[in-house]
Design a protein around this motif. Sequence first.
Motif, PDB file in Angstrom:
ATOM      1  N   ARG A  50       0.835  -1.218   0.000  1.00 13.14           N
ATOM      2  CA  ARG A  50       0.000   0.000   0.000  1.00 13.14           C
ATOM      3  C   ARG A  50       0.861   1.256   0.000  1.00 13.14           C
ATOM      4  NH1 ARG A  50      -2.912  -2.953   3.659  1.00 13.14           N
ATOM      5  NH2 ARG A  50      -1.978  -1.837   5.425  1.00 13.14           N
ATOM      6  N   ALA A  51       1.877   1.280   0.841  1.00 14.61           N
ATOM      7  CA  ALA A  51       2.748   2.458   0.940  1.00 14.61           C
ATOM      8  C   ALA A  51       3.486   2.701  -0.372  1.00 14.61           C
ATOM      9  CB  ALA A  51       3.736   2.287   2.083  1.00 14.61           C
ATOM     10  N   TYR A  52       3.970   1.645  -1.005  1.00 20.43           N
ATOM     11  CA  TYR A  52       4.726   1.810  -2.244  1.00 20.43           C
ATOM     12  C   TYR A  52       3.821   2.259  -3.388  1.00 20.43           C
ATOM     13  CZ  TYR A  52       8.206  -0.806   0.441  1.00 20.43           C
ATOM     14  OH  TYR A  52       9.077  -1.233   1.408  1.00 20.43           O
ATOM     15  N   ARG A  53       2.629   1.711  -3.437  1.00 20.71           N
ATOM     16  CA  ARG A  53       1.684   2.149  -4.472  1.00 20.71           C
ATOM     17  C   ARG A  53       1.307   3.613  -4.268  1.00 20.71           C
ATOM     18  NH1 ARG A  53      -1.498  -3.452  -3.930  1.00 20.71           N
ATOM     19  NH2 ARG A  53      -0.382  -4.624  -5.544  1.00 20.71           N
ATOM     20  N   LYS A  54       1.090   3.989  -3.020  1.00 15.03           N
ATOM     21  CA  LYS A  54       0.769   5.385  -2.708  1.00 15.03           C
ATOM     22  C   LYS A  54       1.900   6.321  -3.140  1.00 15.03           C
ATOM     23  CE  LYS A  54      -0.619   8.324   1.158  1.00 15.03           C
ATOM     24  NZ  LYS A  54      -0.801   8.377   2.615  1.00 15.03           N
ATOM     25  N   GLU A 107       8.420 -12.562  -4.121  1.00 17.78           N
ATOM     26  CA  GLU A 107       8.831 -11.166  -4.140  1.00 17.78           C
ATOM     27  C   GLU A 107       8.409 -10.551  -5.471  1.00 17.78           C
ATOM     28  OE1 GLU A 107      10.562  -9.305  -1.733  1.00 17.78           O
ATOM     29  OE2 GLU A 107      10.407 -10.991  -0.357  1.00 17.78           O
ATOM     30  N   ARG A 108       7.678  -9.448  -5.392  1.00 19.43           N
ATOM     31  CA  ARG A 108       7.230  -8.746  -6.588  1.00 19.43           C
ATOM     32  C   ARG A 108       8.121  -7.535  -6.823  1.00 19.43           C
ATOM     33  NH1 ARG A 108       0.768  -8.172  -5.429  1.00 19.43           N
ATOM     34  NH2 ARG A 108       0.343 -10.383  -5.109  1.00 19.43           N
ATOM     35  N   GLU A 109       8.432  -7.293  -8.088  1.00 18.70           N
ATOM     36  CA  GLU A 109       9.176  -6.090  -8.432  1.00 18.70           C
ATOM     37  C   GLU A 109       8.179  -4.973  -8.718  1.00 18.70           C
ATOM     38  OE1 GLU A 109      12.813  -5.161 -11.340  1.00 18.70           O
ATOM     39  OE2 GLU A 109      10.896  -5.380 -12.397  1.00 18.70           O
ATOM     40  N   LEU A 110       8.435  -3.817  -8.140  1.00 19.71           N
ATOM     41  CA  LEU A 110       7.671  -2.613  -8.428  1.00 19.71           C
ATOM     42  C   LEU A 110       8.651  -1.568  -8.924  1.00 19.71           C
ATOM     43  CD1 LEU A 110       5.930  -4.138  -6.171  1.00 19.71           C
ATOM     44  CD2 LEU A 110       4.925  -1.921  -5.758  1.00 19.71           C
ATOM     45  N   GLU A 111       8.197  -0.733  -9.847  1.00 25.96           N
ATOM     46  CA  GLU A 111       9.041   0.364 -10.304  1.00 25.96           C
ATOM     47  C   GLU A 111       8.249   1.655 -10.242  1.00 25.96           C
ATOM     48  OE1 GLU A 111      10.347  -0.059 -14.379  1.00 25.96           O
ATOM     49  OE2 GLU A 111       8.316  -0.118 -15.138  1.00 25.96           O
ATOM     50  N   LEU A 112       8.983   2.737 -10.151  1.00 24.83           N
ATOM     51  CA  LEU A 112       8.339   4.035 -10.113  1.00 24.83           C
ATOM     52  C   LEU A 112       7.635   4.265 -11.435  1.00 24.83           C
ATOM     53  CD1 LEU A 112       7.983   6.421  -8.209  1.00 24.83           C
ATOM     54  CD2 LEU A 112       9.921   7.505  -9.344  1.00 24.83           C
ATOM     55  N   ALA A 113       6.400   4.710 -11.371  1.00 23.22           N
ATOM     56  CA  ALA A 113       5.578   4.851 -12.563  1.00 23.22           C
ATOM     57  C   ALA A 113       5.931   6.078 -13.398  1.00 23.22           C
ATOM     58  CB  ALA A 113       4.098   4.898 -12.179  1.00 23.22           C
ATOM     59  N   VAL A 114       6.770   6.944 -12.908  1.00 25.66           N
ATOM     60  CA  VAL A 114       7.139   8.140 -13.662  1.00 25.66           C
ATOM     61  C   VAL A 114       8.524   7.966 -14.259  1.00 25.66           C
ATOM     62  CG1 VAL A 114       5.725   9.660 -12.247  1.00 25.66           C
ATOM     63  CG2 VAL A 114       8.118   9.343 -11.675  1.00 25.66           C
ATOM     64  N   GLU A 115       8.756   8.645 -15.356  1.00 30.65           N
ATOM     65  CA  GLU A 115      10.064   8.607 -15.991  1.00 30.65           C
ATOM     66  C   GLU A 115      11.055   9.491 -15.249  1.00 30.65           C
ATOM     67  OE1 GLU A 115      11.047   6.812 -18.766  1.00 30.65           O
ATOM     68  OE2 GLU A 115       9.136   5.812 -18.464  1.00 30.65           O
ATOM     69  N   ARG A 116      12.304   9.233 -15.479  1.00 30.19           N
ATOM     70  CA  ARG A 116      13.372  10.049 -14.902  1.00 30.19           C
ATOM     71  C   ARG A 116      13.166  11.490 -15.341  1.00 30.19           C
ATOM     72  NH1 ARG A 116      19.576  10.120 -16.836  1.00 30.19           N
ATOM     73  NH2 ARG A 116      20.286  11.630 -15.320  1.00 30.19           N
TER      74      ARG A 116
END
Length: 187
Positions: free
Chosen positions: A149-153, A171-180
């Motif tokens: 929840r915190a990471y999605r937020k 273990e699931r990989e999450l990445e930041l949804a915005v570009e550099r």
Amino acid sequence: MSYTVRSLHADEWPRAKALRLEALRDPVASIAFMETYGSAVARPDSYWQELSERRAEGASGTQQIIAAGPDGEWVGTVTVVMEEAGTTDWAGLPVERRQGHLVGVYVQPGHRGIGLTEVLFDAALEWAWAQGAERVRLLVHEDNARALRAYRKAGFVETGVTTTLGPAPDERELELAVERPDPESDL
């Protein structure tokens, strides 16, 4: 309540050690961290000194960010590990682009849910982008609902990549949804 968020200094290893040991006592520590309290507390001080030196402000490749409350008590942390394209990470996953990998995320229970994780992440992201990261990611156990929840937020989305760090691929990989950010945008 105001917080100070900054990079770790090498001579602060006793405080970094204390915060890590506290994190390893958290109820979800067994699925949130790759070490146990017992193994960490048994490490000699030289281990903690060397670790803090590698993660301190100005050190190359890794940066630990800490958050201190108004009384100066350390209440949260995140570490960014830079990973180079064409290598494999510590979990055996291929690294396709230069990336920042967020690890060791911890915020004390009394300071959760107020946006402190996002503030820590902002500092970590700023450092990762400055190091030339093309993306930022993290791994999280599928049963760690609070962290998910915190990471999605904070803007992270699942990539569909899973890895096995225990007996099952959990273990699931999450990445930041915005570009550099474009480094030229500030000119």
